[in-house]
Design a protein around this motif. Structure first.
Motif, short mmCIF file in Angstrom:
data_model
loop_
_atom_site.label_atom_id
_atom_site.label_comp_id
_atom_site.label_asym_id
_atom_site.label_seq_id
_atom_site.Cartn_x
_atom_site.Cartn_y
_atom_site.Cartn_z
N TYR A 164 0.67 -1.35 0.13
CA TYR A 164 -0.08 -0.26 -0.11
C TYR A 164 0.54 1.40 0.09
CZ TYR A 164 -4.09 -2.58 0.74
OH TYR A 164 -5.76 -3.92 0.71
N TRP A 165 0.29 2.23 -1.04
CA TRP A 165 0.90 3.72 -0.62
C TRP A 165 1.34 4.52 0.14
CZ3 TRP A 165 4.79 4.02 -3.83
CH2 TRP A 165 4.36 3.38 -5.65
N SER A 166 1.95 5.08 0.72
CA SER A 166 2.09 6.06 1.65
C SER A 166 2.47 7.41 0.82
CB SER A 166 2.62 6.15 2.56
OG SER A 166 4.90 6.36 1.60
N SER A 167 2.65 8.43 1.45
CA SER A 167 2.77 9.77 0.48
C SER A 167 3.76 10.42 0.47
CB SER A 167 1.75 10.71 1.00
OG SER A 167 2.82 11.06 2.59
N THR A 168 5.40 9.19 1.07
CA THR A 168 6.74 9.93 1.20
C THR A 168 7.88 9.03 0.22
OG1 THR A 168 6.11 9.41 3.89
CG2 THR A 168 8.57 9.32 3.30
N LYS A 169 7.83 9.60 -0.41
CA LYS A 169 9.21 9.65 -0.95
C LYS A 169 10.19 9.08 -0.84
CE LYS A 169 8.78 12.29 -5.43
NZ LYS A 169 8.85 12.96 -6.62
N TYR A 170 11.33 8.48 -1.36
CA TYR A 170 12.45 8.59 -1.45
C TYR A 170 13.34 9.64 -1.78
CZ TYR A 170 16.36 5.71 0.43
OH TYR A 170 18.16 5.85 0.20
N VAL A 171 13.80 10.56 -1.28
CA VAL A 171 14.40 11.46 -1.06
C VAL A 171 16.60 11.24 -1.41
CG1 VAL A 171 13.07 13.42 -0.52
CG2 VAL A 171 14.70 12.47 0.84
N LYS A 172 16.60 10.66 -1.06
CA LYS A 172 17.95 10.29 -0.47
C LYS A 172 19.11 9.83 -2.21
CE LYS A 172 17.84 9.61 4.28
NZ LYS A 172 16.16 10.35 3.60
N GLY A 173 18.41 9.77 -3.07
CA GLY A 173 18.41 8.98 -4.29
C GLY A 173 17.81 7.74 -5.22
N PRO A 174 17.91 7.74 -6.29
CA PRO A 174 17.74 6.61 -7.32
C PRO A 174 17.57 5.07 -6.44
CG PRO A 174 19.56 6.81 -8.19
CD PRO A 174 19.70 7.61 -6.76
N ILE A 175 16.37 5.40 -6.40
CA ILE A 175 16.59 3.11 -6.48
C ILE A 175 16.71 1.95 -6.80
CG2 ILE A 175 14.90 3.64 -4.23
CD1 ILE A 175 12.71 2.54 -5.75
N GLN A 176 17.05 1.03 -7.06
CA GLN A 176 17.21 -0.38 -8.18
C GLN A 176 18.24 0.67 -9.25
OE1 GLN A 176 14.01 -2.21 -9.79
NE2 GLN A 176 12.15 -1.79 -7.41
N ASN A 177 18.87 -0.26 -10.04
CA ASN A 177 19.76 -0.42 -10.63
C ASN A 177 19.69 -0.08 -11.79
OD1 ASN A 177 18.32 -2.35 -11.79
ND2 ASN A 177 20.48 -3.94 -12.50
N ILE A 178 18.40 0.66 -12.16
CA ILE A 178 18.35 1.63 -13.29
C ILE A 178 17.51 3.32 -12.96
CG2 ILE A 178 18.06 -0.49 -14.88
CD1 ILE A 178 13.91 -0.36 -14.08
N LYS A 179 18.01 3.39 -11.86
CA LYS A 179 18.55 4.87 -11.23
C LYS A 179 16.55 5.20 -11.30
CE LYS A 179 23.07 5.49 -11.64
NZ LYS A 179 23.22 4.96 -10.49
N ILE A 180 15.65 4.79 -10.69
CA ILE A 180 14.38 5.14 -10.93
C ILE A 180 14.01 6.04 -9.61
CG2 ILE A 180 13.69 3.03 -12.43
CD1 ILE A 180 12.73 2.05 -10.19
N GLU A 181 12.89 6.40 -9.65
CA GLU A 181 12.65 7.58 -8.62
C GLU A 181 11.29 6.69 -7.38
OE1 GLU A 181 10.18 11.60 -8.27
OE2 GLU A 181 8.55 10.44 -8.93
N GLY A 182 11.76 6.48 -5.95
CA GLY A 182 11.24 5.80 -5.43
C GLY A 182 9.60 6.38 -4.69
N ALA A 183 9.18 5.67 -4.11
CA ALA A 183 8.08 5.97 -2.77
C ALA A 183 7.84 4.72 -1.56
CB ALA A 183 7.07 6.93 -3.41
N PHE A 184 8.14 5.13 -0.88
CA PHE A 184 7.95 4.23 0.53
C PHE A 184 6.38 3.70 0.84
CE2 PHE A 184 11.86 6.09 1.60
CZ PHE A 184 12.37 4.44 2.40
N GLY A 185 6.08 2.43 0.60
CA GLY A 185 5.25 1.95 0.96
C GLY A 185 5.50 0.70 1.54
N PHE A 186 3.77 -0.06 2.17
CA PHE A 186 3.66 -1.34 3.29
C PHE A 186 2.94 -2.20 2.78
CE2 PHE A 186 2.60 -3.46 7.30
CZ PHE A 186 3.53 -3.91 7.41
N ASN A 187 3.93 -2.87 2.94
CA ASN A 187 2.91 -5.36 1.97
C ASN A 187 2.11 -5.12 3.69
OD1 ASN A 187 2.42 -7.22 1.58
ND2 ASN A 187 3.85 -6.43 0.02
N PHE A 188 1.36 -4.91 3.87
CA PHE A 188 -0.19 -6.12 4.41
C PHE A 188 0.57 -7.25 4.01
CE2 PHE A 188 -0.49 -1.41 4.70
CZ PHE A 188 -1.24 -1.29 6.34
N ALA A 189 0.88 -7.73 3.36
CA ALA A 189 0.81 -8.92 3.11
C ALA A 189 2.17 -10.27 3.08
CB ALA A 189 0.81 -9.77 1.55
N ASP A 190 2.94 -8.95 3.73
CA ASP A 190 4.03 -9.83 3.90
C ASP A 190 5.14 -8.86 4.85
OD1 ASP A 190 5.54 -7.64 2.71
OD2 ASP A 190 6.42 -9.33 0.73
N GLY A 191 4.19 -7.15 5.15
CA GLY A 191 5.20 -7.40 6.50
C GLY A 191 6.73 -6.63 6.40
#
Length: 398
Positions: free
Chosen positions: A174-201
């Motif tokens: 599930y999405w939160s409104s909190t973007k990841y501001v410290k840099g790109p994520i993954q190896n293709i340098k994409i923008e990220g935003a945090f979420g919490f997975n209620f299925a796997d915690g």
């Protein structure tokens, strides 16, 4: 979050790394203190586990496993079903959407969805911050991908509706409104935003649909939305005070913290021992924080590493993962940690390079003991880095 295949000896086990209420020998106050502005409900973990994930009896103080999450009972989660499609958290004062639409939304489209939402006669719904979303965590969750009838999400389903994706049961993010501001994520340098997975915690940063430079074209699977309403900039906002004795008090939560970690990385049992034997600041009731407590001091707005307020805290290693006292529900031979430095993973087990895959501030899990080579992963999916020895930031109740 994706599953990996773990091989221990000749045994193959489906592996997922990540997250986790408390019961106690020494019970704390189970009602919110009127002076606390940022109420941390208990995680809900109420059982004890050893290094192999076996359930054990309540440990005594001199036992190796003393000090884990279930040892200490915090403020019990308390909800009210308002009978109009909304649920009020009586601890935090936040009101939540009871039943999501079970559709996956692009990150930016999710804001439009909540702007147009009307439930219970209310129209001021919004996306929760990652700390608000994580407040709903119930660490008694456990996922059985082959038999969903045995599964329990990391959420109180007496109040909140939840459905597993039958095709990908681990995909309950599930999405939160909190973007990841410290840099790109993954190896293709994409923008990220945090979420919490209620299925796997787990907490992690997910693809928003944009590259970090703002260009479009990224594959965007989307996440679900559970809207919230309530006063902003209250839940999750810290109020730190330096006590000038190696400790920091957060007046917002009523917790006291170790200012500087001791520079050593420990396996989980040794981390529990270090905590219970500490006399920092002449206090003798230190412990490992549970997942909600440790996540409460993550600085998600800071653009540099580590993800903590360095006006008050110091990480001896900026690339730091810190243990919690919480056993991860799906894989009980692991315990949860919060990554204050980069949260490393890689494309699959065959490649060598790790990247900041989940983002600083992610919550994952690591084996409690053993050697890294004991946990050989063979997977076509993303594979988290394994350390086994992680850092400690002590906490105590005021």
């Amino acid at each position: 979050m994706k599953y990996n295949l773990l091989k221990i000896g000749g045994l193959s086990v489906l592996l997922l790394f990540a997250n986790c209420k408390n019961t106690t020998n020494t019970e704390k106050d189970t009602k919110p203190n009127a002076n606390i502005q940022f109420v941390l409900s208990d995680t809900g973990q109420d059982k004890f586990y050893d290094n192999d994930g076996n359930q054990i009896e309540t440990p005594n103080f001199d036992d190796d496993y003393y000090g884990q999450d279930a040892q200490f009972k915090g403020i019990v989660s308390s909800y009210k079903d308002n009978g109009d499609g909304t649920i009020t958290d009586l601890n935090t004062g936040l009101m939540w959407q009871k039943t999501p639409d079970y559709k996956k939304h692009n990150f930016y489209d999710a804001f439009d969805y909540v702007d147009e939402l009307e439930i219970g006669g209310y129209t001021d719904w919004r996306l929760p911050t990652i700390k608000e979303l994580y407040s709903l965590l119930n660490s008694n969750g456990e996922l059985f991908p082959e038999d969903l009838s045995k599964s329990k999400p990391y959420l109180d389903t007496d109040y909140f509706d939840f459905e597993y994706d039958k095709r990908m049961p681990y995909a309950g993010q599930y999405w939160s409104s909190t973007k990841y501001v410290k840099g790109p994520i993954q190896n293709i340098k994409i923008e990220g935003a945090f979420g919490f997975n209620f299925a796997d915690g787990h907490i992690k940063a997910y693809e928003t649909g944009l590259y970090y430079n703002g260009e479009s074209g990224v594959r965007n699977p989307g996440n679900y939305v559970r809207a919230v309403r309530g006063k902003e900039n209250v839940y999750g906002v810290n109020d730190f005070v330096d006590n000038n004795d190696g400790t920091i008090t957060d007046k917002a939560t009523g917790l006291m913290w170790q200012k500087i970690d001791d520079g050593n990385a420990y396996n989980w049992v040794d981390a529990l021992k270090y905590a219970k034997n500490s006399s920092l600041g002449n206090y003798n009731d230190w412990r490992l924080p549970n997942t909600k407590e440790l996540q409460s001091i993550v600085d998600y707005n800071k653009k540099t590493f580590p993800a903590i307020d360095e006006n008050y805290f110091k990480c001896t290693n900026p690339d730091s993962w810190f243990w919690t006292s919480t056993t991860q529900g799906d894989f009980k031979y692991t315990a949860c940690y919060i990554a204050f430095g980069k949260a490393y993973s890689k494309d699959n087990s065959k490649v060598k390079d790790y990247f900041d895959w989940h983002g600083a501030g992610a919550q994952r899990s690591d084996p409690k003991a053993g050697k890294i080579e004991d946990y050989l992963m063979e997977s076509v999916n993303a594979a988290d880095s394994i350390r086994i020895k992680n850092y400690v930031r002590l906490v105590r109740n005021l």
